[in-house]
Design a protein around this motif. Structure first.
Motif, PDB file in Angstrom:
ATOM      1  N   GLY A  98       9.985   9.728  -0.921  1.00  0.00           N
ATOM      2  CA  GLY A  98       8.526   9.700  -0.799  1.00  0.00           C
ATOM      3  C   GLY A  98       7.983  10.342   0.456  1.00  0.00           C
ATOM      4  O   GLY A  98       7.095   9.818   1.111  1.00  0.00           O
TER       5      GLY A  98
ATOM      6  N   MET B 284       0.836  -1.189   0.000  1.00  0.00           N
ATOM      7  CA  MET B 284       0.000   0.000   0.000  1.00  0.00           C
ATOM      8  C   MET B 284       0.877   1.248   0.000  1.00  0.00           C
ATOM      9  O   MET B 284       1.889   1.294   0.681  1.00  0.00           O
ATOM     10  N   ASP B 285       0.495   2.225  -0.807  1.00  0.00           N
ATOM     11  CA  ASP B 285       1.237   3.486  -0.843  1.00  0.00           C
ATOM     12  C   ASP B 285       0.225   4.607  -1.079  1.00  0.00           C
ATOM     13  O   ASP B 285      -0.752   4.426  -1.809  1.00  0.00           O
TER      14      ASP B 285
ATOM     15  N   GLY C  40      -3.539   4.173  -0.642  1.00  0.00           N
ATOM     16  CA  GLY C  40      -4.216   4.519   0.607  1.00  0.00           C
ATOM     17  C   GLY C  40      -3.263   5.101   1.630  1.00  0.00           C
ATOM     18  O   GLY C  40      -2.047   5.044   1.471  1.00  0.00           O
ATOM     19  N   ASP C  41      -3.864   5.668   2.657  1.00  0.00           N
ATOM     20  CA  ASP C  41      -3.119   6.296   3.745  1.00  0.00           C
ATOM     21  C   ASP C  41      -2.978   5.280   4.874  1.00  0.00           C
ATOM     22  O   ASP C  41      -3.979   4.692   5.317  1.00  0.00           O
TER      23      ASP C  41
ATOM     24  N   ALA D 233      10.082   7.230   4.903  1.00  0.00           N
ATOM     25  CA  ALA D 233      11.293   7.902   4.455  1.00  0.00           C
ATOM     26  C   ALA D 233      12.311   7.916   5.581  1.00  0.00           C
ATOM     27  O   ALA D 233      11.956   8.076   6.742  1.00  0.00           O
TER      28      ALA D 233
ATOM     29  N   GLN E  94       0.806   7.244  -2.733  1.00  0.00           N
ATOM     30  CA  GLN E  94       1.037   7.862  -4.039  1.00  0.00           C
ATOM     31  C   GLN E  94       0.784   6.853  -5.166  1.00  0.00           C
ATOM     32  O   GLN E  94       1.535   5.895  -5.320  1.00  0.00           O
TER      33      GLN E  94
ATOM     34  N   TYR F   8       3.415   5.207  -7.906  1.00  0.00           N
ATOM     35  CA  TYR F   8       4.311   4.060  -7.684  1.00  0.00           C
ATOM     36  C   TYR F   8       3.621   2.741  -7.977  1.00  0.00           C
ATOM     37  O   TYR F   8       4.180   1.671  -7.767  1.00  0.00           O
TER      38      TYR F   8
ATOM     39  N   ARG G  12       4.304  -4.244   7.144  1.00  0.00           N
ATOM     40  CA  ARG G  12       5.640  -3.658   7.051  1.00  0.00           C
ATOM     41  C   ARG G  12       5.494  -2.161   6.807  1.00  0.00           C
ATOM     42  O   ARG G  12       4.731  -1.725   5.957  1.00  0.00           O
TER      43      ARG G  12
HETATM   44  C1  LIG Z   1      10.903   4.872   1.291  1.00  0.00           C
HETATM   45  S1  LIG Z   1       9.459   4.806   0.253  1.00  0.00           S
HETATM   46  C2  LIG Z   1       9.025   3.085   0.310  1.00  0.00           C
HETATM   47  C3  LIG Z   1       8.494   2.602  -0.997  1.00  0.00           C
HETATM   48  C4  LIG Z   1       7.967   1.163  -1.008  1.00  0.00           C
HETATM   49  N1  LIG Z   1       6.662   1.078  -0.290  1.00  0.00           N
HETATM   50  C5  LIG Z   1       8.941   0.173  -0.425  1.00  0.00           C
HETATM   51  O1  LIG Z   1       8.783  -0.267   0.720  1.00  0.00           O
HETATM   52  O2  LIG Z   1       9.921  -0.156  -1.116  1.00  0.00           O
HETATM   53  C6  LIG Z   1       8.227   5.553   1.294  1.00  0.00           C
HETATM   54  C7  LIG Z   1       6.843   5.525   0.682  1.00  0.00           C
HETATM   55  O3  LIG Z   1       5.895   5.869   1.686  1.00  0.00           O
HETATM   56  C8  LIG Z   1       4.777   6.431   1.049  1.00  0.00           C
HETATM   57  N2  LIG Z   1       3.961   7.117   2.042  1.00  0.00           N
HETATM   58  C9  LIG Z   1       4.222   8.287   2.663  1.00  0.00           C
HETATM   59  N3  LIG Z   1       3.241   8.596   3.527  1.00  0.00           N
HETATM   60  C10 LIG Z   1       2.330   7.571   3.458  1.00  0.00           C
HETATM   61  C11 LIG Z   1       1.084   7.324   4.114  1.00  0.00           C
HETATM   62  N4  LIG Z   1       0.581   8.152   5.030  1.00  0.00           N
HETATM   63  N5  LIG Z   1       0.425   6.182   3.801  1.00  0.00           N
HETATM   64  C12 LIG Z   1       0.925   5.322   2.890  1.00  0.00           C
HETATM   65  N6  LIG Z   1       2.102   5.512   2.222  1.00  0.00           N
HETATM   66  C13 LIG Z   1       2.789   6.632   2.515  1.00  0.00           C
HETATM   67  C14 LIG Z   1       5.419   7.349  -0.005  1.00  0.00           C
HETATM   68  O4  LIG Z   1       4.517   7.621  -1.056  1.00  0.00           O
HETATM   69  C15 LIG Z   1       6.639   6.530  -0.432  1.00  0.00           C
HETATM   70  O5  LIG Z   1       6.428   5.879  -1.666  1.00  0.00           O
END
Ligand SMILES: C[S@@+](CC[C@H](N)C(=O)[O-])C[C@H]1O[C@@H](n2cnc3c(N)ncnc32)[C@H](O)[C@@H]1O
Length: 156
Positions: free
Chosen positions: A51, A1-2, A13-14, A33, A4, A7, A29
């Motif tokens: 992200g 779930m993301d 979703g949030d 960032a 954005q 990706y 998991r």
């Molecule tokens: C370091 S990246 C990780 C990308 C991927 N999910 C992975 O684990 O390889 C952090 C991700 O968290 C997402 N993100 C940030 N705030 C979030 C939220 N409130 N709910 C879900 N995803 C979120 C961002 O869009 C970004 O793609």
């Protein structure tokens, strides 16, 4: 779930409001960032590469610790009993102070009912360095943690 869609996650979703019914998931998991304090800047490098999505203000200490309680409460709700939560998290320096992001996350998770079970240190090839840091007054962060929590009163 993301949060954005660009990706192309399986689910957009949030993570503070997950579109799942409770107690169905065995393992979750979180991989946020690694450098939340970078969100105070407009540096596309960190904002895009890691992200960050949201910005953190002075009121929230330029950190994202205030987002942890809502996330861990949701994670607790959607996990089934004995379910496992893995969180990747990095501490950092901001405002001439060590910012204990992993401690904030552990405290939020414990308050939500999780059992903190393990802390795995992940070492990077090199430290992340921001070009605006001219003199280093603290040791460079060259590691992060994988924190392991269980929705249980025991770890095994
Ligand atoms: C370091 S990246 C990780 C990308 C991927 N999910 C992975 O684990 O390889 C952090 C991700 O968290 C997402 N993100 C940030 N705030 C979030 C939220 N409130 N709910 C879900 N995803 C979120 C961002 O869009 C970004 O793609």
């Amino acid at each position: 779930m993301d949060i954005q869609p660009q990706y192309k996650p399986k689910l957009v979703g949030d993570n503070s409001q997950m579109p799942f019914r409770g107690r169905g998931i065995r393992c979750g998991r979180l991989r946020p960032a690694p450098h939340p304090h970078q969100a105070e800047t407009n540096q596309k490098d960190f904002t895009v590469r890691f992200g960050l999505v949201q910005k953190s203000s002075k009121e929230t200490g330029y950190s994202f610790s205030h987002t942890y309680p809502a996330f861990v409460r949701e994670a607790y709700r959607v996990l089934r009993p004995e379910g496992v939560l893995l969180c990747k998290i990095a501490d950092y320096i901001h405002n001439h102070r060590y910012q204990w992001a992993h401690v904030d996350l552990i405290q939020a998770a414990v308050a939500a009912g999780f059992q903190p079970c393990d802390c795995i240190v992940k070492v990077r090839k090199g430290p992340i360095i921001d070009p605006k840091w001219i003199v280093a007054h603290h040791s460079r962060r060259q590691h992060c943690y994988w924190l392991v929590f269980r929705k249980s009163d025991k770890c095994e």
